[in-house]
Design a protein around this motif. Structure first.
Motif, PDB file in Angstrom:
ATOM      1  N   LYS A   1      12.544   4.525  -5.200  1.00 30.85           N
ATOM      2  CA  LYS A   1      13.578   5.058  -4.299  1.00 30.85           C
ATOM      3  C   LYS A   1      12.687   4.928  -2.817  1.00 30.85           C
ATOM      4  N   ALA A   2      11.098   4.946  -2.738  1.00 32.42           N
ATOM      5  CA  ALA A   2      10.203   4.156  -1.544  1.00 32.42           C
ATOM      6  C   ALA A   2      11.023   2.752  -0.954  1.00 32.42           C
ATOM      7  N   LYS A   3      10.957   2.128  -2.048  1.00 36.02           N
ATOM      8  CA  LYS A   3      10.794   0.853  -1.439  1.00 36.02           C
ATOM      9  C   LYS A   3      12.265   0.438  -0.573  1.00 36.02           C
TER      10      LYS A   3
ATOM     11  N   PHE B   1       1.348  -1.056   0.131  1.00 39.93           N
ATOM     12  CA  PHE B   1      -0.023   0.047   0.012  1.00 39.93           C
ATOM     13  C   PHE B   1       0.910   0.876  -0.516  1.00 39.93           C
ATOM     14  N   LEU B   2       1.893   1.467   1.151  1.00 36.65           N
ATOM     15  CA  LEU B   2       2.983   2.320   0.760  1.00 36.65           C
ATOM     16  C   LEU B   2       3.454   2.674  -0.411  1.00 36.65           C
ATOM     17  N   ILE B   3       4.190   2.094  -0.986  1.00 41.06           N
ATOM     18  CA  ILE B   3       4.620   1.411  -2.065  1.00 41.06           C
ATOM     19  C   ILE B   3       4.167   2.429  -3.784  1.00 41.06           C
ATOM     20  N   ARG B   4       2.436   1.660  -3.132  1.00 42.01           N
ATOM     21  CA  ARG B   4       1.688   1.910  -4.304  1.00 42.01           C
ATOM     22  C   ARG B   4       0.670   3.502  -4.934  1.00 42.01           C
ATOM     23  N   ILE B   5       1.461   4.319  -3.244  1.00 44.70           N
ATOM     24  CA  ILE B   5       1.419   5.568  -3.304  1.00 44.70           C
ATOM     25  C   ILE B   5       1.953   6.197  -3.412  1.00 44.70           C
ATOM     26  N   PHE B   6       2.670   5.817  -4.073  1.00 39.96           N
ATOM     27  CA  PHE B   6       3.611   6.915  -4.679  1.00 39.96           C
ATOM     28  C   PHE B   6       3.608   6.518  -6.054  1.00 39.96           C
ATOM     29  N   PRO B   7       4.744   6.846  -7.281  1.00 44.18           N
ATOM     30  CA  PRO B   7       4.109   7.732  -8.596  1.00 44.18           C
ATOM     31  C   PRO B   7       5.792   5.810  -9.071  1.00 44.18           C
TER      32      PRO B   7
END
Length: 353
Positions: A183-185, A171-177
């Protein structure tokens, strides 16, 4: 026009920061157990992952949560046992300290502007009336029930966070483009590593400190020195202030019980030598730079954590600051803030002043 925009931007930042901290304070009964559960989940995650290779994920997460629960019960049992011993020794402590308190009174009367009436008023105010005692008992029972509820809720949170961690992660990863998901990972992995490594290092450090305290306090003649040493080592989870509380507790269970000056000297030497060994030998090699946060901001975070969430806030201050620093260093727009918070952020800078 540009100056007006800067003023507006500064005002928004100040007002936003105020309401952010106000919201954190008001929501402490909800957020403190949740953030504690997240931190403990990161601590127990490596064990959970090993268990999942041999059994069902839900069972592994349940066993990990139960392990943390049993450890916490053991810690609470140690603390409650020591408090009960202190209560049992209270009449003896009062008799032992009575002449010393009288000496302090006489010294205060001779060398300070205090009068006998001032001392009598202070003694009366320290002895609560029946209604005051009833109010304190009601307040204590209310806080106790709230603590028990949050305590049990924390381990429920831990189970669900461990069991459904992939759902939350995705969920947190899919928030970002798409272009920022890598980078989020990376930020999530580094943040998790910072917290888990810091807590594991801190646990090893506490074990070594408990051994050093036990040796020193045992030689000093402190009663129940093993339990006192374990609690003093656990209190080091609270940066800076925990050491002071541990020393005060050792004095209460050692010097106040015996009344001997040699015991007080032994306690002072034990904590002085142990703190020196911790700061210059154990801390650099056991904990090291696992959390890259400047000491100045560590102190500010601990004070702010105490103001917002009390003792829990003080314990969580360093891991949270470590995560914030990692996030800021990984985002180009916030990199300058990350370097400010980091211990080594501007170390390679060419500017000396």
């Amino acid at each position: 026009m540009a100056s007006r925009r800067k003023l507006l931007f500064t005002t928004v930042i100040i007002v936003g920061t105020y309401f952010l901290f106000l919201g954190l304070f008001e929501a402490r009964s909800f957020l403190a157990p949740l953030v504690t559960a997240i931190t403990l989940s990161l601590l127990i995650l490596p064990i959970t992952q090993k268990l999942e290779k041999r059994m069902n994920r839900s069972v592994a997460c349940l066993l990990s949560s139960l392990l943390l629960f049993l450890i916490s019960i053991g810690v609470l049992a140690l603390v409650s046992f020591q408090i009960r011993n202190f209560a049992d020794d209270w009449p003896k402590i009062k008799e032992t300290m009575k002449p010393k308190i009288e000496q302090v009174k006489q010294f205060a009367l001779k060398h300070s502007p205090l009068s006998q009436e001032d001392i009598d008023k202070a003694e009366k105010s320290s002895n609560p009336s029946g209604s005051s005692i009833a109010q304190r008992m009601a307040s204590f029972m209310s806080k106790l029930s709230s603590f028990v509820a949050n305590y049990l809720l924390t381990f429920v949170y831990i189970f669900f966070l461990l069991n459904y961690r992939h759902v939350f992660r995705n969920f947190l990863i899919r928030i970002f483009p798409d272009e920022r998901r890598d980078k989020a990972k990376d930020i999530m992995v580094k943040s998790s590593k910072v917290v888990s490594e810091y807590l594991v290092g801190k646990l090893i450090l506490m074990g070594l400190l408990a051994i050093l305290y036990s040796i020193g306090l045992g030689l000093s003649g402190v009663s129940n020195f093993i339990i006192v040493s374990l609690i003093a080592a656990l209190l080091t989870l609270i940066p800076y202030i925990g050491n002071i509380i541990g020393f005060t507790m050792a004095v209460a269970f050692g010097f106040l019980t015996s009344g001997e000056t040699s015991v007080l000297i032994g306690i002072a030497l034990t904590f002085t030598i142990t703190q020196f060994v911790e700061s210059y030998v154990l801390q650099p090699y056991v904990v090291g730079d696992r959390v890259d946060v400047h000491p100045f901001f560590v102190i500010l975070a601990v004070i702010l954590g105490n103001m917002l969430w009390g003792i829990i806030g003080m314990v969580l201050a360093i891991p949270i600051m470590g995560i914030i620093t990692v996030i800021c260093l990984q985002i180009s727009e916030l990199e300058i803030i990350g370097k400010l918070l980091s211990k080594n952020g501007f170390k390679n800078s060419t500017e000396d002043n």
